[in-house]
Design an enzyme around this catalytic site. Sequence first.
Site, PDB file in Angstrom:
ATOM      1  N   LYS A 120     -33.096  -7.338  -6.492  1.00 51.73           N
ATOM      2  CA  LYS A 120     -33.443  -7.952  -6.130  1.00 51.73           C
ATOM      3  C   LYS A 120     -34.305  -8.058  -5.556  1.00 51.73           C
ATOM      4  O   LYS A 120     -35.925  -8.894  -5.707  1.00 51.73           O
ATOM      5  CB  LYS A 120     -32.388  -9.391  -6.370  1.00 51.73           C
ATOM      6  CG  LYS A 120     -32.881 -10.575  -5.958  1.00 51.73           C
ATOM      7  CD  LYS A 120     -32.031 -11.742  -6.084  1.00 51.73           C
ATOM      8  CE  LYS A 120     -31.440 -12.007  -4.935  1.00 51.73           C
ATOM      9  NZ  LYS A 120     -31.263 -12.568  -3.742  1.00 51.73           N
ATOM     10  N   ASP A 138     -32.099 -14.430  -9.088  1.00 49.93           N
ATOM     11  CA  ASP A 138     -31.257 -14.693  -8.024  1.00 49.93           C
ATOM     12  C   ASP A 138     -30.241 -16.021  -8.755  1.00 49.93           C
ATOM     13  O   ASP A 138     -30.365 -16.326 -10.034  1.00 49.93           O
ATOM     14  CB  ASP A 138     -31.516 -15.555  -6.562  1.00 49.93           C
ATOM     15  CG  ASP A 138     -32.830 -16.917  -7.326  1.00 49.93           C
ATOM     16  OD1 ASP A 138     -33.089 -17.013  -7.836  1.00 49.93           O
ATOM     17  OD2 ASP A 138     -33.190 -17.159  -5.586  1.00 49.93           O
TER      18      ASP A 138
END
Length: 211
Positions: A120, A138
């Site tokens: 991420k 997310d």
Amino acid sequence: MNAEKRYEIFSRLRANNPRPTTELNYSSSFELLIAVILSAQATDVGVNKATDKLYPVANTPQEIYDLGVEGLKTYIKTIGLFNSKAENVIKTCRMLLDRHNGEVPQTREALEALPGVGRKTANVVLNTAFGQPTIAVDTHIFRVSNRTGIAKGKNVDEVEKKLIRNVPKEFKLDIHHWLILHGRYTCIARKPRCGSCIIEDLCDFKEKTEI
Ligand code: SF4
């Protein structure tokens, strides 16, 4: 959801905010990298408060490395998980100095090799600092993608794969920020604000609210 509907959703999000960006404060790829490492399980506002004090004092790999773990902690102790984050940031600075001439690398592989940097974080840095069309899924993106139906998936990897497949090229660079901001301010976790949502008529979510 069909491709036409998705296209309309992305078009409206773009019209609403033509140049979206992160809410983290940064002025270099290195500052962004460190802010994103610090932002895991923390708010952007909380991270900005810490980096607003840290970066005027130290904003290069060498300067932050020179603070040492304990010195760095004094700036970031208001952020969750600050002990392990301080250690990771110092190790990352060391690695940037040793392997990358003090620069932030521009490949996923090199970024993910840095301590504290997962998929991420790498996606955010590649997208926001280097303009690559990556999508960092997310909690906000996961929720909005599933509720609307633009990319349904049981986990973040599934959603990321579907988004990469389903988002037309012209929207790929910015979709990550549009979805985060939409999730943060409109399609909020506990009670989505469907009544003031610009894509309400296109969204598949069954339990829409009136506010
Ligand atoms: S209509 Fe409601 S559930 Fe759908 S995207 Fe908008 S806020 Fe989220």
